[in-house]
Design a protein around this motif. Structure first.
Motif, PDB file in Angstrom:
ATOM      1  N   ARG A 109     -28.129 -28.677  -9.323  1.00  5.73           N
ATOM      2  CA  ARG A 109     -27.063 -28.334 -10.263  1.00  5.73           C
ATOM      3  C   ARG A 109     -26.994 -29.413 -11.319  1.00  5.73           C
ATOM      4  N   LEU A 110     -26.999 -28.991 -12.585  1.00  9.75           N
ATOM      5  CA  LEU A 110     -26.822 -29.910 -13.696  1.00  9.75           C
ATOM      6  C   LEU A 110     -25.537 -29.529 -14.414  1.00  9.75           C
ATOM      7  N   LEU A 111     -24.886 -30.522 -14.981  1.00  4.98           N
ATOM      8  CA  LEU A 111     -23.688 -30.308 -15.778  1.00  4.98           C
ATOM      9  C   LEU A 111     -24.007 -30.665 -17.217  1.00  4.98           C
ATOM     10  N   LEU A 112     -23.538 -29.826 -18.137  1.00  2.00           N
ATOM     11  CA  LEU A 112     -23.678 -30.111 -19.557  1.00  2.00           C
ATOM     12  C   LEU A 112     -22.385 -29.644 -20.216  1.00  2.00           C
ATOM     13  N   GLY A 113     -21.594 -30.594 -20.662  1.00  2.89           N
ATOM     14  CA  GLY A 113     -20.289 -30.255 -21.211  1.00  2.89           C
ATOM     15  C   GLY A 113     -19.458 -29.581 -20.146  1.00  2.89           C
ATOM     16  N   ASP A 114     -18.987 -28.374 -20.431  1.00  4.27           N
ATOM     17  CA  ASP A 114     -18.169 -27.659 -19.453  1.00  4.27           C
ATOM     18  C   ASP A 114     -18.980 -26.615 -18.677  1.00  4.27           C
ATOM     19  N   ARG A 115     -20.318 -26.696 -18.764  1.00  2.00           N
ATOM     20  CA  ARG A 115     -21.173 -25.729 -18.073  1.00  2.00           C
ATOM     21  C   ARG A 115     -21.826 -26.340 -16.838  1.00  2.00           C
ATOM     22  N   THR A 116     -21.837 -25.563 -15.767  1.00  5.51           N
ATOM     23  CA  THR A 116     -22.598 -25.899 -14.567  1.00  5.51           C
ATOM     24  C   THR A 116     -23.828 -25.006 -14.575  1.00  5.51           C
ATOM     25  N   LEU A 117     -25.005 -25.614 -14.510  1.00  3.12           N
ATOM     26  CA  LEU A 117     -26.254 -24.880 -14.660  1.00  3.12           C
ATOM     27  C   LEU A 117     -27.097 -24.948 -13.393  1.00  3.12           C
ATOM     28  N   ARG A 118     -27.571 -23.780 -12.950  1.00  2.00           N
ATOM     29  CA  ARG A 118     -28.508 -23.725 -11.825  1.00  2.00           C
ATOM     30  C   ARG A 118     -29.887 -24.090 -12.373  1.00  2.00           C
ATOM     31  N   CYS A 119     -30.435 -25.141 -11.858  1.00  2.00           N
ATOM     32  CA  CYS A 119     -31.663 -25.716 -12.411  1.00  2.00           C
ATOM     33  C   CYS A 119     -32.813 -25.611 -11.423  1.00  2.00           C
ATOM     34  N   GLY A 120     -33.964 -25.173 -11.917  1.00  2.00           N
ATOM     35  CA  GLY A 120     -35.213 -25.291 -11.173  1.00  2.00           C
ATOM     36  C   GLY A 120     -35.799 -26.644 -11.523  1.00  2.00           C
ATOM     37  N   TYR A 121     -35.679 -27.588 -10.588  1.00  2.00           N
ATOM     38  CA  TYR A 121     -36.095 -28.959 -10.855  1.00  2.00           C
ATOM     39  C   TYR A 121     -37.519 -29.150 -10.318  1.00  2.00           C
ATOM     40  N   VAL A 122     -38.402 -29.598 -11.179  1.00  2.00           N
ATOM     41  CA  VAL A 122     -39.810 -29.763 -10.825  1.00  2.00           C
ATOM     42  C   VAL A 122     -40.022 -31.168 -10.253  1.00  2.00           C
ATOM     43  N   GLU A 123     -40.609 -31.202  -9.096  1.00  2.00           N
ATOM     44  CA  GLU A 123     -40.835 -32.448  -8.367  1.00  2.00           C
ATOM     45  C   GLU A 123     -42.297 -32.595  -7.952  1.00  2.00           C
ATOM     46  N   ALA A 124     -42.691 -33.818  -7.722  1.00  2.00           N
ATOM     47  CA  ALA A 124     -43.947 -34.154  -7.040  1.00  2.00           C
ATOM     48  C   ALA A 124     -45.169 -33.477  -7.656  1.00  2.00           C
ATOM     49  N   VAL A 125     -45.275 -33.542  -8.978  1.00  2.00           N
ATOM     50  CA  VAL A 125     -46.468 -33.027  -9.652  1.00  2.00           C
ATOM     51  C   VAL A 125     -47.540 -34.104  -9.555  1.00  2.00           C
ATOM     52  N   ALA A 126     -48.654 -33.734  -8.960  1.00  5.85           N
ATOM     53  CA  ALA A 126     -49.707 -34.722  -8.732  1.00  5.85           C
ATOM     54  C   ALA A 126     -51.067 -34.039  -8.672  1.00  5.85           C
ATOM     55  N   VAL A 127     -52.074 -34.787  -9.080  1.00  5.34           N
ATOM     56  CA  VAL A 127     -53.469 -34.339  -9.005  1.00  5.34           C
ATOM     57  C   VAL A 127     -54.275 -35.452  -8.356  1.00  5.34           C
ATOM     58  N   HIS A 128     -55.176 -35.069  -7.485  1.00  6.33           N
ATOM     59  CA  HIS A 128     -56.065 -36.035  -6.840  1.00  6.33           C
ATOM     60  C   HIS A 128     -56.739 -36.876  -7.927  1.00  6.33           C
ATOM     61  N   PRO A 129     -56.778 -38.212  -7.770  1.00  5.83           N
ATOM     62  CA  PRO A 129     -57.358 -39.064  -8.818  1.00  5.83           C
ATOM     63  C   PRO A 129     -58.778 -38.672  -9.224  1.00  5.83           C
ATOM     64  N   GLY A 130     -59.566 -38.180  -8.308  1.00  4.29           N
ATOM     65  CA  GLY A 130     -60.936 -37.781  -8.626  1.00  4.29           C
ATOM     66  C   GLY A 130     -61.051 -36.436  -9.304  1.00  4.29           C
ATOM     67  N   ARG A 131     -59.951 -35.720  -9.446  1.00  9.10           N
ATOM     68  CA  ARG A 131     -59.973 -34.381 -10.036  1.00  9.10           C
ATOM     69  C   ARG A 131     -59.086 -34.270 -11.273  1.00  9.10           C
ATOM     70  N   ARG A 132     -58.642 -35.409 -11.801  1.00 10.73           N
ATOM     71  CA  ARG A 132     -57.803 -35.394 -12.995  1.00 10.73           C
ATOM     72  C   ARG A 132     -58.613 -34.995 -14.223  1.00 10.73           C
ATOM     73  N   ARG A 133     -57.900 -34.449 -15.216  1.00  6.42           N
ATOM     74  CA  ARG A 133     -58.476 -34.011 -16.499  1.00  6.42           C
ATOM     75  C   ARG A 133     -59.390 -32.796 -16.336  1.00  6.42           C
ATOM     76  N   HIS A 134     -59.081 -31.965 -15.314  1.00  7.35           N
ATOM     77  CA  HIS A 134     -59.821 -30.729 -15.099  1.00  7.35           C
ATOM     78  C   HIS A 134     -58.891 -29.509 -15.149  1.00  7.35           C
ATOM     79  N   GLY A 135     -57.676 -29.692 -15.633  1.00  7.27           N
ATOM     80  CA  GLY A 135     -56.740 -28.576 -15.770  1.00  7.27           C
ATOM     81  C   GLY A 135     -55.920 -28.245 -14.543  1.00  7.27           C
TER      82      GLY A 135
END
Length: 174
Positions: A64-90
């Motif tokens: 839940r995020l608050l902005l002014g008088d609004r309470t917003l249901r948020c899809g929070y993105v966590e733990a984005v990671a790529v194996h070091p040997g496979r980076r820069r491959h999309g």
């Protein structure tokens, strides 16, 4: 094309959870704390596999995020990671795209906190760097988090004034 598995935390068996956690520890060079892992649990995981091993991961959890008088249901993105040997491959873009699909269709907005190294991935995908102050709804009340200013990105947020306030949690609040 590398397939992406979508699974809830409950659908990851013990071995798969351990393999994902190992990927995160490796990708973050030992700087992925237990609290960071806890933040990634309880929602959906997007995992790219090669030869039966996870090589990229992203998670979406509800906050839940608050902005002014609004309470917003948020899809929070966590733990984005790529194996070091496979980076820069999309692969980062592949798991992020899967996460964005859920964020865009199931939540008021998306948010995440990124390192400077991750800024380019998100800006090229349409995420906007939050240019206002950030804060947390701490046990003592709304508390500014200036150390997080300049690292929080949003998706699908239009308008608003004042600080963007996240809910409280142990470890890094953003």
């Amino acid at each position: 094309m590398t397939p992406v598995r979508t699974a809830s935390t409950a659908d990851l068996d013990t071995a798969e959870r351990a393999a994902v956690r190992g990927l995160l520890d490796l990708a973050f060079d030992g700087e992925f704390a237990d609290e960071d892992w806890d933040h990634a649990l309880g929602g959906l995981h997007f995992i790219a596999y090669e030869d039966g091993r996870p090589v990229a991961h992203a998670a979406v959890v509800q906050r839940r995020l608050l902005l002014g008088d609004r309470t917003l249901r948020c899809g929070y993105v966590e733990a984005v990671a790529v194996h070091p040997g496979r980076r820069r491959h999309g692969l980062g873009g592949l798991v992020t795209a899967a996460a964005e699909r859920v964020v865009d269709r199931a939540y008021h907005l998306g948010a995440l906190s990124a390192s400077e190294d991750g800024h380019a991935l998100y800006t090229t995908r349409g995420w906007r760097l939050w240019d206002g102050p950030t804060a947390v709804l701490a046990p003592s009340g709304v508390t500014l988090t200036p150390e997080d200013d300049g690292s929080v990105f949003t998706r699908g947020l239009s308008g608003g004034s004042g600080p963007l306030v996240c809910d409280w949690r142990d470890g890094d609040v953003w």
